[in-house]
Design a protein around this motif. Structure first.
Motif, PDB file in Angstrom:
ATOM      1  N   GLU A   1     -26.656 -22.873 -29.485  1.00  0.00           N
ATOM      2  CA  GLU A   1     -27.610 -22.635 -30.583  1.00  0.00           C
ATOM      3  C   GLU A   1     -28.413 -23.886 -30.901  1.00  0.00           C
ATOM      4  O   GLU A   1     -29.509 -23.815 -31.436  1.00  0.00           O
ATOM      5  CB  GLU A   1     -26.835 -22.239 -31.850  1.00  0.00           C
ATOM      6  CG  GLU A   1     -26.652 -20.751 -32.005  1.00  0.00           C
ATOM      7  CD  GLU A   1     -25.920 -20.455 -33.313  1.00  0.00           C
ATOM      8  OE1 GLU A   1     -26.383 -20.898 -34.390  1.00  0.00           O
ATOM      9  OE2 GLU A   1     -24.855 -19.802 -33.235  1.00  0.00           O
ATOM     10  N   HIS A   2     -27.819 -25.030 -30.595  1.00  0.00           N
ATOM     11  CA  HIS A   2     -28.488 -26.320 -30.865  1.00  0.00           C
ATOM     12  C   HIS A   2     -28.969 -26.910 -29.548  1.00  0.00           C
ATOM     13  O   HIS A   2     -28.771 -28.086 -29.266  1.00  0.00           O
ATOM     14  CB  HIS A   2     -27.506 -27.263 -31.568  1.00  0.00           C
ATOM     15  CG  HIS A   2     -26.766 -26.608 -32.694  1.00  0.00           C
ATOM     16  ND1 HIS A   2     -27.298 -26.491 -33.950  1.00  0.00           N
ATOM     17  CD2 HIS A   2     -25.557 -25.996 -32.726  1.00  0.00           C
ATOM     18  CE1 HIS A   2     -26.443 -25.841 -34.716  1.00  0.00           C
ATOM     19  NE2 HIS A   2     -25.378 -25.533 -34.002  1.00  0.00           N
ATOM     20  N   ARG A   3     -29.579 -26.071 -28.734  1.00  0.00           N
ATOM     21  CA  ARG A   3     -29.957 -26.446 -27.372  1.00  0.00           C
ATOM     22  C   ARG A   3     -30.757 -27.745 -27.300  1.00  0.00           C
ATOM     23  O   ARG A   3     -30.458 -28.625 -26.490  1.00  0.00           O
ATOM     24  CB  ARG A   3     -30.722 -25.278 -26.738  1.00  0.00           C
ATOM     25  CG  ARG A   3     -31.023 -25.408 -25.258  1.00  0.00           C
ATOM     26  CD  ARG A   3     -32.414 -25.862 -24.896  1.00  0.00           C
ATOM     27  NE  ARG A   3     -33.494 -25.198 -25.549  1.00  0.00           N
ATOM     28  CZ  ARG A   3     -34.036 -24.039 -25.152  1.00  0.00           C
ATOM     29  NH1 ARG A   3     -33.531 -23.391 -24.124  1.00  0.00           N
ATOM     30  NH2 ARG A   3     -35.071 -23.546 -25.810  1.00  0.00           N
ATOM     31  N   ASP A   4     -31.786 -27.862 -28.163  1.00  0.00           N
ATOM     32  CA  ASP A   4     -32.659 -29.028 -28.046  1.00  0.00           C
ATOM     33  C   ASP A   4     -31.905 -30.312 -28.399  1.00  0.00           C
ATOM     34  O   ASP A   4     -32.093 -31.354 -27.785  1.00  0.00           O
ATOM     35  CB  ASP A   4     -33.913 -28.853 -28.917  1.00  0.00           C
ATOM     36  CG  ASP A   4     -34.756 -27.675 -28.405  1.00  0.00           C
ATOM     37  OD1 ASP A   4     -34.499 -27.210 -27.265  1.00  0.00           O
ATOM     38  OD2 ASP A   4     -35.649 -27.202 -29.141  1.00  0.00           O
ATOM     39  N   ARG A   5     -30.992 -30.181 -29.382  1.00  0.00           N
ATOM     40  CA  ARG A   5     -30.191 -31.355 -29.748  1.00  0.00           C
ATOM     41  C   ARG A   5     -29.226 -31.727 -28.611  1.00  0.00           C
ATOM     42  O   ARG A   5     -29.011 -32.893 -28.302  1.00  0.00           O
ATOM     43  CB  ARG A   5     -29.401 -31.088 -31.036  1.00  0.00           C
ATOM     44  CG  ARG A   5     -29.956 -31.922 -32.183  1.00  0.00           C
ATOM     45  CD  ARG A   5     -29.229 -31.689 -33.465  1.00  0.00           C
ATOM     46  NE  ARG A   5     -29.774 -30.532 -34.162  1.00  0.00           N
ATOM     47  CZ  ARG A   5     -29.276 -30.025 -35.275  1.00  0.00           C
ATOM     48  NH1 ARG A   5     -28.193 -30.554 -35.816  1.00  0.00           N
ATOM     49  NH2 ARG A   5     -29.845 -29.002 -35.859  1.00  0.00           N
ATOM     50  N   LEU A   6     -28.647 -30.688 -27.993  1.00  0.00           N
ATOM     51  CA  LEU A   6     -27.739 -30.940 -26.867  1.00  0.00           C
ATOM     52  C   LEU A   6     -28.495 -31.608 -25.716  1.00  0.00           C
ATOM     53  O   LEU A   6     -28.008 -32.568 -25.108  1.00  0.00           O
ATOM     54  CB  LEU A   6     -27.105 -29.611 -26.395  1.00  0.00           C
ATOM     55  CG  LEU A   6     -26.201 -29.696 -25.166  1.00  0.00           C
ATOM     56  CD1 LEU A   6     -25.023 -30.655 -25.382  1.00  0.00           C
ATOM     57  CD2 LEU A   6     -25.664 -28.294 -24.788  1.00  0.00           C
ATOM     58  N   GLN A   7     -29.704 -31.135 -25.459  1.00  0.00           N
ATOM     59  CA  GLN A   7     -30.479 -31.727 -24.371  1.00  0.00           C
ATOM     60  C   GLN A   7     -30.793 -33.205 -24.666  1.00  0.00           C
ATOM     61  O   GLN A   7     -30.655 -34.068 -23.799  1.00  0.00           O
ATOM     62  CB  GLN A   7     -31.783 -30.942 -24.145  1.00  0.00           C
ATOM     63  CG  GLN A   7     -32.566 -31.507 -22.964  1.00  0.00           C
ATOM     64  CD  GLN A   7     -33.737 -30.644 -22.547  1.00  0.00           C
ATOM     65  OE1 GLN A   7     -34.465 -30.111 -23.397  1.00  0.00           O
ATOM     66  NE2 GLN A   7     -33.918 -30.482 -21.249  1.00  0.00           N
ATOM     67  N   GLN A   8     -31.178 -33.479 -25.913  1.00  0.00           N
ATOM     68  CA  GLN A   8     -31.503 -34.857 -26.293  1.00  0.00           C
ATOM     69  C   GLN A   8     -30.266 -35.750 -26.188  1.00  0.00           C
ATOM     70  O   GLN A   8     -30.322 -36.881 -25.682  1.00  0.00           O
ATOM     71  CB  GLN A   8     -32.068 -34.870 -27.726  1.00  0.00           C
ATOM     72  CG  GLN A   8     -32.626 -36.201 -28.154  1.00  0.00           C
ATOM     73  CD  GLN A   8     -33.785 -36.668 -27.260  1.00  0.00           C
ATOM     74  OE1 GLN A   8     -34.743 -35.942 -27.072  1.00  0.00           O
ATOM     75  NE2 GLN A   8     -33.668 -37.864 -26.674  1.00  0.00           N
TER      76      GLN A   8
END
Ligand SMILES: Cc1ncc(COP(=O)(O)O)c(C=O)c1O
Length: 373
Positions: free
Chosen positions: A298-305
């Motif tokens: 659900e927090h994909r962009d944070r995980l990617q960063q």
């Protein structure tokens, strides 16, 4: 930095194949093309393989040939998964056919076979399955539906070279698993460089057992000509070149080994990543050659960063679903919630033969220690 896919390392052992072609002085429609087509047909388990310029052309030529043979007409419908790479759908619309989008199953990320029958109308002529992320999308239920409604089954095998399927009905007999690319009436493979079987540029192929279809496709990809300067169809130029064929012929010999390494890494991720914020794909029911290892978060962009900050490259496959693209404005108001969820949450973690055990362990540790806060 742990690269998402280190093609320089993966391709280094195959450079000699390109040199062999350069030395030969023969660049198109030659011996390497013939040998690759023969080897790939044998590998997939079909009677015919026709090399094409790329995977999109391979798919498009299948539909063009069906129209030419009178099996389909412009305006006919093709059932397609709503979550796929845009090329699957471009091939359908380019031929004047109408794609009918069907939601995936959130557990398999493949077209939900329980939803297909409701999408069939009197204009439906084909079901396209896309073995997305390298996972087999075929099920016996899909095969039964095609038989029941007399529909062509077209496979988009761009992402799943080397993936197999053994019908549960056959699992107690001595039947061998079948390769994706051999279930349908026809299948398209892409050998785009990042694919499990990747060329040094663009290349693709159609595999089929249908002799008439194979003949039309071969001719249509050669300007519509089988005899020099005689044109039977309004064709195009879409041929595999000798350099790509020679490279693919060599790489095909190592495909099973590199897929085995992908499976080994994927099973480490599956068994060792344990984080309530990250949904790991499971693959109990179907084979998968892990072209992509897709986690949902659900927090994909944070995980990617977070991964980027800790030296791990990732990708998103894909950020915008086909029905939300500007090129298909007419679908922009449609709602496919599962597809939209996948596109909002998917993150592709490195999973390929260039990774070392240390790198895999680093990725596992990072995934386990991620918190969105
Ligand atoms: C699912 C799928 N279908 C079709 C294609 C088109 O292949 P190509 O890039 O070789 O045209 C691709 C890849 O790029 C793909 O991933």
């Amino acid at each position: 930095m742990i690269k998402y896919l280190d093609l320089k390392t993966i391709n280094a052992p195959f450079q000699h194949a390109a040199n062999d072609v350069l030395q030969s002085g023969w660049y198109l429609k030659g011996e390497y093309t013939r040998r690759f087509e023969e080897a790939y047909a044998a590998y997939i388990g079909t009677r015919y393989c026709i090399g094409c310029a790329n995977g999109l052309d391979a798919l498009t030529l299948i539909f063009r040939a069906y129209i030419e043979l009178g099996v389909m007409q412009k305006g006919d419908e093709v059932i397609v998964p709503a979550n796929t790479y845009i090329a699957s759908i471009l091939a359908v619309t380019e031929c004047g056919l109408t794609p009918v989008l069907v939601e995936p199953d959130i557990n398999t990320l493949q077209i939900d076979d329980a939803l297909i029958e409701a999408a069939i109308t009197s204009r439906t002529r084909a079901i396209m399955i896309v073995h997305l992320y390298g996972r087999c999308a075929y099920t016996d239920r899909i095969g039964d539906i095609c038989q029941k409604y007399n529909l062509k089954l077209v496979e988009d095998n761009a992402q799943s070279h080397g993936c197999t399927y053994l019908s549960p009905a056959h699992s107690l007999t001595s039947s061998l698993p079948k390769q994706t690319g051999s279930f349908g009436s026809a299948a398209a493979s892409s050998f785009y460089p990042t694919k499990n079987l990747g060329a040094f540029g663009d290349a693709g192929a159609v595999t089929t057992d249908d002799e008439a279809l194979a003949e039309v496709i071969r001719s249509m990809g050669n300007y519509g000509s089988s005899d020099k300067y005689v044109f039977d169809y309004v064709g195009r130029n879409s041929r595999i070149d000798e350099i790509q064929a020679a490279i693919l012929l060599e790489k095909l010999k190592t495909l099973d080994a590199s897929n085995a390494r992908r499976k080994e890494i994927a099973s480490l991720y599956i068994n060792k990543v344990d984080n309530p914020f990250i949904r790991i794909p499971k693959c109990h029911d179907r084979d998968c050659v892990w072209h992509i290892f897709p986690v949902l978060c659900e927090h994909r962009d944070r995980l990617q960063q977070y991964l980027q900050d800790h030296g791990v490259e990732t990708q998103i496959h894909y950020p915008i679903p086909p029905h939300k693209q500007r090129c298909y404005k007419e679908w922009n108001n449609l709602s496919f919630p599962i597809t939209e969820q996948i596109h909002a949450e998917e993150l592709s973690i490195p999973c390929n033969q260039a990774l070392t055990d240390n790198e895999v362990n680093t990725i596992i540790d990072l995934l386990n220690s991620f918190t969105p806060a």
